[in-house]
Design an enzyme around this catalytic site. Structure first.
Site, PDB file in Angstrom:
ATOM      1  N   LYS A  14       0.821  -1.215   0.000  1.00 16.13           N
ATOM      2  CA  LYS A  14       0.000   0.000   0.000  1.00 16.13           C
ATOM      3  C   LYS A  14       0.856   1.266   0.000  1.00 16.13           C
ATOM      4  O   LYS A  14       0.559   2.207  -0.715  1.00 16.13           O
ATOM      5  CB  LYS A  14      -0.917   0.038   1.232  1.00 16.13           C
ATOM      6  CG  LYS A  14      -1.952  -1.065   1.261  1.00 16.13           C
ATOM      7  CD  LYS A  14      -2.965  -0.826   2.366  1.00 16.13           C
ATOM      8  CE  LYS A  14      -2.346  -0.803   3.748  1.00 16.13           C
ATOM      9  NZ  LYS A  14      -1.960  -2.147   4.261  1.00 16.13           N
ATOM     10  N   ARG A  89      -9.782   0.587   8.982  1.00 15.45           N
ATOM     11  CA  ARG A  89      -9.307  -0.739   9.334  1.00 15.45           C
ATOM     12  C   ARG A  89     -10.343  -1.530  10.121  1.00 15.45           C
ATOM     13  O   ARG A  89     -10.105  -2.684  10.452  1.00 15.45           O
ATOM     14  CB  ARG A  89      -8.061  -0.600  10.194  1.00 15.45           C
ATOM     15  CG  ARG A  89      -6.753  -0.625   9.380  1.00 15.45           C
ATOM     16  CD  ARG A  89      -5.833  -1.488  10.123  1.00 15.45           C
ATOM     17  NE  ARG A  89      -4.425  -1.609   9.986  1.00 15.45           N
ATOM     18  CZ  ARG A  89      -3.487  -0.914   9.471  1.00 15.45           C
ATOM     19  NH1 ARG A  89      -3.728   0.163   8.846  1.00 15.45           N
ATOM     20  NH2 ARG A  89      -2.246  -1.281   9.544  1.00 15.45           N
ATOM     21  N   ARG A 128      11.440  -6.637   5.400  1.00 16.74           N
ATOM     22  CA  ARG A 128      11.372  -5.210   5.716  1.00 16.74           C
ATOM     23  C   ARG A 128      11.885  -4.942   7.130  1.00 16.74           C
ATOM     24  O   ARG A 128      12.525  -3.932   7.385  1.00 16.74           O
ATOM     25  CB  ARG A 128       9.918  -4.727   5.581  1.00 16.74           C
ATOM     26  CG  ARG A 128       9.752  -3.232   5.795  1.00 16.74           C
ATOM     27  CD  ARG A 128       8.355  -2.770   5.455  1.00 16.74           C
ATOM     28  NE  ARG A 128       7.423  -3.004   6.534  1.00 16.74           N
ATOM     29  CZ  ARG A 128       6.117  -2.755   6.463  1.00 16.74           C
ATOM     30  NH1 ARG A 128       5.578  -2.301   5.356  1.00 16.74           N
ATOM     31  NH2 ARG A 128       5.341  -2.970   7.500  1.00 16.74           N
ATOM     32  N   ARG A 145      -0.400  -8.819  13.892  1.00 17.95           N
ATOM     33  CA  ARG A 145      -0.968  -7.833  12.959  1.00 17.95           C
ATOM     34  C   ARG A 145      -1.812  -8.525  11.901  1.00 17.95           C
ATOM     35  O   ARG A 145      -2.871  -8.037  11.517  1.00 17.95           O
ATOM     36  CB  ARG A 145       0.148  -7.005  12.316  1.00 17.95           C
ATOM     37  CG  ARG A 145       0.641  -5.910  13.245  1.00 17.95           C
ATOM     38  CD  ARG A 145       2.016  -5.414  12.870  1.00 17.95           C
ATOM     39  NE  ARG A 145       2.100  -4.916  11.524  1.00 17.95           N
ATOM     40  CZ  ARG A 145       3.230  -4.861  10.828  1.00 17.95           C
ATOM     41  NH1 ARG A 145       4.364  -5.287  11.365  1.00 17.95           N
ATOM     42  NH2 ARG A 145       3.229  -4.381   9.616  1.00 17.95           N
TER      43      ARG A 145
HETATM   44  P1  ADP Z   1       0.997  -2.098   8.097  1.00 16.88           P
HETATM   45  O1  ADP Z   1       2.297  -2.158   7.393  1.00 16.88           O
HETATM   46  O2  ADP Z   1       0.836  -3.149   9.136  1.00 16.88           O
HETATM   47  O3  ADP Z   1      -0.182  -1.979   7.172  1.00 16.88           O
HETATM   48  P2  ADP Z   1       0.644   0.605   9.190  1.00 16.88           P
HETATM   49  O4  ADP Z   1       1.855   1.398   9.024  1.00 16.88           O
HETATM   50  O5  ADP Z   1      -0.549   0.953   8.366  1.00 16.88           O
HETATM   51  O6  ADP Z   1       1.079  -0.880   9.026  1.00 16.88           O
HETATM   52  O7  ADP Z   1       0.172   0.583  10.741  1.00 16.88           O
HETATM   53  C1  ADP Z   1       1.039   0.206  11.787  1.00 16.88           C
HETATM   54  C2  ADP Z   1       0.258   0.073  13.095  1.00 16.88           C
HETATM   55  O8  ADP Z   1      -0.415   1.323  13.392  1.00 16.88           O
HETATM   56  C3  ADP Z   1      -0.876  -0.947  13.088  1.00 16.88           C
HETATM   57  O9  ADP Z   1      -0.419  -2.243  13.402  1.00 16.88           O
HETATM   58  C4  ADP Z   1      -1.820  -0.374  14.155  1.00 16.88           C
HETATM   59  O10 ADP Z   1      -1.351  -0.635  15.464  1.00 16.88           O
HETATM   60  C5  ADP Z   1      -1.717   1.114  13.938  1.00 16.88           C
HETATM   61  N1  ADP Z   1      -2.738   1.612  12.974  1.00 16.88           N
HETATM   62  C6  ADP Z   1      -2.505   2.139  11.749  1.00 16.88           C
HETATM   63  N2  ADP Z   1      -3.651   2.496  11.146  1.00 16.88           N
HETATM   64  C7  ADP Z   1      -4.654   2.182  12.009  1.00 16.88           C
HETATM   65  C8  ADP Z   1      -6.072   2.290  11.968  1.00 16.88           C
HETATM   66  N3  ADP Z   1      -6.701   2.802  10.903  1.00 16.88           N
HETATM   67  N4  ADP Z   1      -6.778   1.852  13.049  1.00 16.88           N
HETATM   68  C9  ADP Z   1      -6.170   1.347  14.121  1.00 16.88           C
HETATM   69  N5  ADP Z   1      -4.837   1.204  14.225  1.00 16.88           N
HETATM   70  C10 ADP Z   1      -4.072   1.618  13.178  1.00 16.88           C
END
Ligand code: ADP
Length: 193
Positions: A14, A89, A128, A145
């Site tokens: 993404k 999410r 990563r 996750r």
């Molecule tokens: P990923 O690479 O897992 O998609 P992100 O960088 O989008 O990771 O998010 C990292 C962490 O931040 C998630 O594991 C969660 O703890 C938190 N997070 C990010 N976006 C959201 C959201 N929309 N709702 C709740 N928690 C979120």
């Protein structure tokens, strides 16, 4: 205004594809992951609270994330549109986003879902972890996750599918090929800027 959600599990690409889309279509990028990491690094009260969840691979509570998104949208009233990355999410976040956008006389037009097989995701995330410096890119937390994704986030795809807005895109081609397919879908709504 054109509003797009880029949807997909951790490691689906993404972030990379958002960058390409932002450059080509001049949309405002809103990544809740990036926004939260910024709060964490500045040790704000929101960041201190969020870190507890992030380090365990758990989703941050809905109300925290929704408040953050709302103020981000308000900061850019003249935007050509938004690309939401890592948000919504949960179904509650999706419903809250619909309400926020409706209040601004706009809506989500398209949800592009990047689909990548589980084994490939795990490989990408562990890889990563060796370079990202992210505290949540180790095998144990990655597993959590992925579980959060399956139980809380996958229903978001069903939600948008019911609204006729979901398009599934194969996400394990090359970055360029995946971008071409994503672009074809976006071009139906908005041409490159
Ligand atoms: P990923 O690479 O897992 O998609 P992100 O960088 O989008 O990771 O998010 C990292 C962490 O931040 C998630 O594991 C969660 O703890 C938190 N997070 C990010 N976006 C959201 C959201 N929309 N709702 C709740 N928690 C979120």
């Amino acid at each position: 205004m054109f509003n797009l959600i880029l949807f997909g599990p951790p490691g689906s690409g993404k972030g990379t594809q958002s960058e390409n889309i932002v450059k080509t279509y001049q949309l405002e990028h809103i990544s809740t992951g990036d926004l939260l990491r910024d709060e964490v690094s500045r040790h704000t009260p929101l960041g201190v609270e969020a870190k507890k969840y992030m380090d365990q691979g758990l989703l941050v509570p809905d109300e925290v994330v929704i408040g953050m998104i709302s103020s981000k949208i308000d900061e850019r009233p003249e935007a050509r549109g938004f690309i939401f990355d890592g948000f919504p999410r949960t179904k509650a976040q999706a419903e809250a986003l619909d309400k926020l956008l409706e209040f601004k006389n706009t809506q989500i037009h398209l949800v592009l879902s990047l689909e990548v097989p589980a084994e490939e995701l795990m490989k990408r995330l562990i890889n990563r972890g060796t370079t990202s410096g992210r505290s949540d890119d180790n095998e144990e937390v990655i597993g959590k996750r992925v579980k959060e994704y399956q139980t809380k986030t996958e229903p978001v795809a069903t939600y948008y599918n019911h609204h006729g807005k979901l398009e599934r895109v194969k996400g394990d081609n090359t970055i360029e090929d995946t971008f071409k397919i994503l672009s074809k879908h976006i071009d139906k709504y908005l041409l490159p800027a």
